[in-house]
Design an enzyme around this catalytic site. Structure first.
Site, PDB file in Angstrom:
ATOM      1  N   PHE A 134     -10.996 -26.040 -23.074  1.00 39.41           N
ATOM      2  CA  PHE A 134      -9.693 -26.209 -23.713  1.00 39.41           C
ATOM      3  C   PHE A 134      -9.692 -25.749 -25.164  1.00 39.41           C
ATOM      4  O   PHE A 134      -8.994 -26.295 -25.996  1.00 39.41           O
ATOM      5  CB  PHE A 134      -9.222 -27.655 -23.615  1.00 39.41           C
ATOM      6  CG  PHE A 134      -9.227 -28.197 -22.213  1.00 39.41           C
ATOM      7  CD1 PHE A 134      -8.322 -27.742 -21.277  1.00 39.41           C
ATOM      8  CD2 PHE A 134     -10.156 -29.144 -21.822  1.00 39.41           C
ATOM      9  CE1 PHE A 134      -8.334 -28.221 -19.976  1.00 39.41           C
ATOM     10  CE2 PHE A 134     -10.180 -29.628 -20.520  1.00 39.41           C
ATOM     11  CZ  PHE A 134      -9.262 -29.165 -19.592  1.00 39.41           C
TER      12      PHE A 134
ATOM     13  N   ILE B 101     -14.560 -22.080 -16.580  1.00 36.71           N
ATOM     14  CA  ILE B 101     -14.460 -23.388 -17.234  1.00 36.71           C
ATOM     15  C   ILE B 101     -13.636 -24.364 -16.394  1.00 36.71           C
ATOM     16  O   ILE B 101     -13.063 -25.314 -16.909  1.00 36.71           O
ATOM     17  CB  ILE B 101     -13.878 -23.257 -18.654  1.00 36.71           C
ATOM     18  CG1 ILE B 101     -12.478 -22.640 -18.630  1.00 36.71           C
ATOM     19  CG2 ILE B 101     -14.786 -22.419 -19.529  1.00 36.71           C
ATOM     20  CD1 ILE B 101     -11.788 -22.621 -19.988  1.00 36.71           C
ATOM     21  N   GLY B 102     -13.612 -24.086 -15.076  1.00 39.52           N
ATOM     22  CA  GLY B 102     -12.842 -24.912 -14.166  1.00 39.52           C
ATOM     23  C   GLY B 102     -11.577 -24.235 -13.693  1.00 39.52           C
ATOM     24  O   GLY B 102     -10.761 -24.838 -12.994  1.00 39.52           O
TER      25      GLY B 102
ATOM     26  N   ALA C 266      -8.561 -13.912 -15.978  1.00 41.95           N
ATOM     27  CA  ALA C 266      -8.343 -13.321 -14.661  1.00 41.95           C
ATOM     28  C   ALA C 266      -7.830 -11.899 -14.766  1.00 41.95           C
ATOM     29  O   ALA C 266      -8.318 -10.997 -14.074  1.00 41.95           O
ATOM     30  CB  ALA C 266      -7.363 -14.181 -13.866  1.00 41.95           C
TER      31      ALA C 266
ATOM     32  N   ARG D 201       1.356 -11.059 -10.469  1.00 38.26           N
ATOM     33  CA  ARG D 201       0.740 -11.259  -9.153  1.00 38.26           C
ATOM     34  C   ARG D 201      -0.049 -12.561  -9.119  1.00 38.26           C
ATOM     35  O   ARG D 201      -0.837 -12.847 -10.019  1.00 38.26           O
ATOM     36  CB  ARG D 201      -0.202 -10.098  -8.826  1.00 38.26           C
ATOM     37  CG  ARG D 201      -0.840 -10.212  -7.434  1.00 38.26           C
ATOM     38  CD  ARG D 201      -1.976  -9.221  -7.267  1.00 38.26           C
ATOM     39  NE  ARG D 201      -1.543  -7.852  -7.410  1.00 38.26           N
ATOM     40  CZ  ARG D 201      -1.005  -7.119  -6.447  1.00 38.26           C
ATOM     41  NH1 ARG D 201      -0.824  -7.647  -5.245  1.00 38.26           N
ATOM     42  NH2 ARG D 201      -0.640  -5.871  -6.659  1.00 38.26           N
TER      43      ARG D 201
ATOM     44  N   ASN E  64      -4.622 -16.263  -6.452  1.00 38.85           N
ATOM     45  CA  ASN E  64      -5.049 -17.332  -5.548  1.00 38.85           C
ATOM     46  C   ASN E  64      -4.040 -18.460  -5.682  1.00 38.85           C
ATOM     47  O   ASN E  64      -3.936 -19.083  -6.737  1.00 38.85           O
ATOM     48  CB  ASN E  64      -6.456 -17.811  -5.906  1.00 38.85           C
ATOM     49  CG  ASN E  64      -6.977 -18.892  -4.981  1.00 38.85           C
ATOM     50  OD1 ASN E  64      -6.267 -19.823  -4.605  1.00 38.85           O
ATOM     51  ND2 ASN E  64      -8.236 -18.793  -4.605  1.00 38.85           N
TER      52      ASN E  64
ATOM     53  N   GLN F 263      -3.963 -24.811 -11.808  1.00 37.86           N
ATOM     54  CA  GLN F 263      -3.863 -24.600 -13.251  1.00 37.86           C
ATOM     55  C   GLN F 263      -2.521 -25.088 -13.781  1.00 37.86           C
ATOM     56  O   GLN F 263      -2.460 -25.723 -14.841  1.00 37.86           O
ATOM     57  CB  GLN F 263      -4.033 -23.116 -13.552  1.00 37.86           C
ATOM     58  CG  GLN F 263      -5.451 -22.604 -13.382  1.00 37.86           C
ATOM     59  CD  GLN F 263      -6.370 -23.174 -14.438  1.00 37.86           C
ATOM     60  OE1 GLN F 263      -6.358 -22.749 -15.586  1.00 37.86           O
ATOM     61  NE2 GLN F 263      -7.169 -24.161 -14.064  1.00 37.86           N
TER      62      GLN F 263
ATOM     63  N   GLY G  55      -1.385 -14.062 -17.372  1.00 35.58           N
ATOM     64  CA  GLY G  55      -2.088 -15.316 -17.562  1.00 35.58           C
ATOM     65  C   GLY G  55      -1.331 -16.501 -17.004  1.00 35.58           C
ATOM     66  O   GLY G  55      -0.103 -16.559 -17.057  1.00 35.58           O
TER      67      GLY G  55
ATOM     68  N   GLU H  92      -2.638 -21.504 -19.317  1.00 40.22           N
ATOM     69  CA  GLU H  92      -2.023 -22.334 -20.350  1.00 40.22           C
ATOM     70  C   GLU H  92      -0.513 -22.472 -20.208  1.00 40.22           C
ATOM     71  O   GLU H  92       0.101 -23.285 -20.900  1.00 40.22           O
ATOM     72  CB  GLU H  92      -2.357 -21.754 -21.728  1.00 40.22           C
ATOM     73  CG  GLU H  92      -3.835 -21.835 -22.048  1.00 40.22           C
ATOM     74  CD  GLU H  92      -4.237 -20.964 -23.221  1.00 40.22           C
ATOM     75  OE1 GLU H  92      -4.870 -21.483 -24.152  1.00 40.22           O
ATOM     76  OE2 GLU H  92      -3.930 -19.757 -23.205  1.00 40.22           O
TER      77      GLU H  92
END
Length: 737
Positions: free
Chosen positions: A248, A474-475, A518, A621, A624, A631, A695, A698
């Site tokens: 974070f 990081i998860g 990503a 896009r 997953n 997220q 992204g 966040e």
């Protein structure tokens, strides 16, 4: 052999949709999930090294001054104690041009309460901890009357480093001539990153090379930062972070545990482990600054913004270069030809302020979206309709087109799924027993970043593949997403792709931060796979558009051949390289969404409970579905924290952090979080990345606290402008029952 792409033009090839494997976008389970839940995954503090000693940090008990004396003799006779080390190298700093946010303070010069000043090393952790508590330190403390500890006492304000001031037109005139206007000031308290895994490092020194297992987010920068701090060449530093239990933002740069373990290992000639206590994570790493934000909105009779102002005050330590970019989304989200955007920074003596969970938008959007709700009430226009009327055609300040923007679609899809009623928004109209019930909504927005990235992909002789990059997970699901991308491009199931991450000896990725992982690393993987496909086409004598790779077979001209048969005992390794290009300047790039929530406010105590919450998000896009939704859900949970409970509480007398653990610094737990609905609004953004993805990590925290604020007002009629909105702020203003 390598293949490089610089994104100077939108990538319209739409490669992933042309592939046949069918794994992209699917809700694939995390490839590393079983290892994590079974305890097989090894985190930084869990690595073992023969003869490892243990170090515990000693931190300052004054807020400003200097260390006069460290009495090493006070502990050196204690059982197991090996050394007391106070070394300037313990205060790691970003290498020139790096992206980390390590502090720049001197180890002997104290600038905040909780600053590391020494590390005590002993045979066991318990021995080191006991000695660290007993170490006698003498300080020369500055006169506290001359030390600025609190934002309201800052005596000067400067333009926030790295932020842009925008002044266009005449905002005061627009406000005076507006049919409807809002001029309100909002405050947010400081936040801690609060990752589940405390910062930890195990350092080993062989006389030439420093090897460190650490909990870090951005190895590509961290290796240079640590090398610079230790006076080593980067090739003599090896960092390993295969699993990171959350960051974070707090693990973007080299933290005190990494620096202290490295110094101690180099001095003692044996491995040293340093793990920060939960209290030290709060006291000695970074914080999100508190903010004071003035928002001015001037609208015409149709509710369309003519004037727009967003000004913020933030703080940091003297000499630190980071300023929370509070107005980041305000620059592109809403129109208004008369504009003022400004971030000012004051210097105070609290721990370093740095990037925490969507820096900028996380706190800026909640204030802006609360102000938009006030404008909706003032104008009598529904909150959703008001936002739909204020979607600009082009960037309001830079006059460039948007790369893609499904904001209207997110607003409509979210409203429909939630059952939102844009009419009759009069507050304090619904009661269920002792609870006032209300609803609220807000826009979500977060800038899209793309970073230089490299990734190696090897198609093995047995028809499986290996992806290798120093990118971290990081998860967020990086292991799985990169496996899916390589699998899609090469015709393999993700389970047939081995993904290696978190090793600085591997190809340099961008690291995990800024929601760019990503799109950046994933694009590098796609580019490497393109190069592999090109070589396969050369072997088969066909063009790429005529080649289908699926389920481990190569298919062309009605011929089907297994990859092992085609490779005939050889492997193909390619390096994919991505570089951001002119699309960064040619387009305004961001991810968008909308939040909708229902709350209950207790009529007697002021307690607020979230009853339900929905979010609709457009992120380009979807790579997953499961990890993307996860997220977004995580971000929505942080929205609840920011809205209702998170608050770093500093003692105004000496500057120490009073609530420095998870017992007193409240974050949302299971009982605070209702069922969360996430709607993914599918789109493609060819200007954002070769993957056409943006992204997501966040976005889910950017604006949701404003939706909760608006719902509280709708429930009970109390308009709060101070976050978090705790019961004590509500109770004196609740309606008579």
């Amino acid at each position: 052999m390598s293949k490089s792409i610089t994104l100077d033009q939108p990538d319209q090839r739409n490669l992933l949709d042309r592939m046949a494997q069918g794994t992209i976008g699917k809700p694939v389970n995390r490839l590393e999930g079983p290892d994590k839940v079974s305890g097989v995954a090894t985190y930084a503090a869990e690595f073992s090294a023969p003869g490892a000693a243990n170090g515990v940090l000693v931190t300052s008990t004054i807020s400003k001054g200097e260390v006069a004396l460290i009495d090493e003799a006070s502990v050196m006779g204690m059982p197991g104690v090996l050394a007391v080390i106070s070394d300037q190298r313990m205060i790691a700093r970003p290498a020139q041009g790096g992206a980390g946010e390590a502090p720049v303070q001197q180890v002997k010069q104290i600038d905040y309460w909780g600053q590391p000043v020494a590390v005590v090393v002993a045979e066991t952790f318990e021995q080191a901890r006991d000695a660290a508590k007993r170490l006698k330190i003498t300080y020369n403390a500055d006169d506290m009357s001359d030390v600025v500890l609190n934002p309201e006492d800052a005596d000067s304000w400067e333009e926030g480093p790295g932020t842009e001031t925008v002044e266009q037109g005449a905002l005061p005139q627009a406000m005076s001539e507006a049919a409807y206007s809002v001029d309100a000031t909002y405050t947010t308290e400081g936040h801690n990153s609060a990752p589940m895994e405390p910062h930890a490092a195990l350092a080993e020194w062989d006389g030439t090379k420093l090897t460190v297992h650490a909990s870090l987010q951005m190895l590509n920068y961290n290796i240079d930062e640590l090398a610079d701090s230790m006076g080593l060449d980067a090739e003599n530093v090896h960092l390993l972070s295969p699993y990171v239990g959350g960051g974070f933002g707090s693990k973007l740069g080299i933290s005190p545990d990494v620096a202290a373990a490295s110094v101690a290992a180099m001095q003692l000639g044996r491995p040293v482990r340093v793990v920060l206590s939960r209290q030290q994570v709060f006291q000695s790493v970074i914080r999100r600054t508190e903010t004071t934000q003035r928002v001015r909105l001037a609208a015409d009779a149709d509710g369309r913004l003519q004037g727009f102002g967003h000004e913020a005050k933030v703080t940091n330590l003297p000499e630190e270069e980071f300023a929370e970019p509070v107005t980041q989304a305000s620059a592109f989200l809403y129109p208004g030809q008369d504009r003022v955007l400004k971030v000012e920074m004051g210097r105070i003596h609290r721990m370093t302020a740095g990037s925490v969970r969507a820096p900028g938008e996380a706190v800026g959007m909640q204030a802006l979206e609360a102000a938009m709700d006030e404008l909706a009430e003032e104008s009598g226009i529904g909150p959703v309709e008001l936002r739909l009327r204020n979607i600009p055609e082009r960037h309001p300040s830079d006059d460039v087109p948007y790369s893609s923007r499904r904001l209207a679609e997110c607003l409509k899809a979210g409203a429909e799924a939630f059952g939102w009623d844009d009419k009759d928004r009069k507050p304090a109209q619904r009661r269920e027993g002792e609870w006032w019930i209300g609803t609220g909504m807000a826009t979500a927005a977060r800038i899209h970043n793309l970073s230089k990235a490299e990734a190696s992909v090897t198609l093995m002789e047995d028809g499986t593949a290996v992806v290798a990059t120093d990118m971290t997970d990081i998860g967020t699901g990086t292991y799985t997403i990169l496996g899916q991308i390589a699998g899609e491009m090469l015709g393999l199931e993700p389970s047939d792709v081995l993904v290696r991450l978190g090793d600085s000896d591997l190809a340099r990725g961008p690291g995990s931060g800024g929601s760019w992982g990503a799109a950046s690393s994933g694009s590098a993987v796609q580019i490497a796979c393109e190069a592999i496909r090109e070589e396969l086409c050369d072997m088969l004598g066909c063009e790429d558009e005529d080649l289908t790779l699926k389920d481990g077979f190569a298919i062309h001209n009605n011929k089907r051949q297994s990859l092992p048969e085609l490779l005939n005992g050889r492997s193909i390794e390619k390096l994919g390289k991505l570089k951001p290009g002119e699309t960064e300047d040619d387009f305004a790039q961001a991810s968008y969404g909308a939040f909708f929530t229902e709350v209950a406010v207790n009529a007697y105590t002021g307690e607020t409970r979230i009853r339900r919450m929905s979010g609709a998000f457009g992120i380009g896009r979807v790579l997953n579905e499961k990890t993307a939704k996860s997220q977004c859900m995580g971000g929505m949970v942080w929205c609840i924290g920011s809205a209702l409970m998170e608050d770093m509480m500093f003692d105004h007398r000496d500057g120490h952090l009073a609530n420095c653990d998870l017992a007193e610094y409240h974050v949302p737990v299971n009982r605070d979080v209702p069922h969360l609905d996430v709607i993914m609004v599918e789109e493609r953004d060819p200007a954002a990345s070769p993957l056409q993805a943006k992204g997501v990590g966040e976005l889910g925290i950017c604006g949701g606290a404003g939706a909760i604020c608006n719902a509280i007002y709708n429930a009970c009629g109390v308009r709060l402008r101070s976050f978090p909105m705790t019961p004590d702020k509500l109770i004196d203003h609740l309606p008579e029952i």
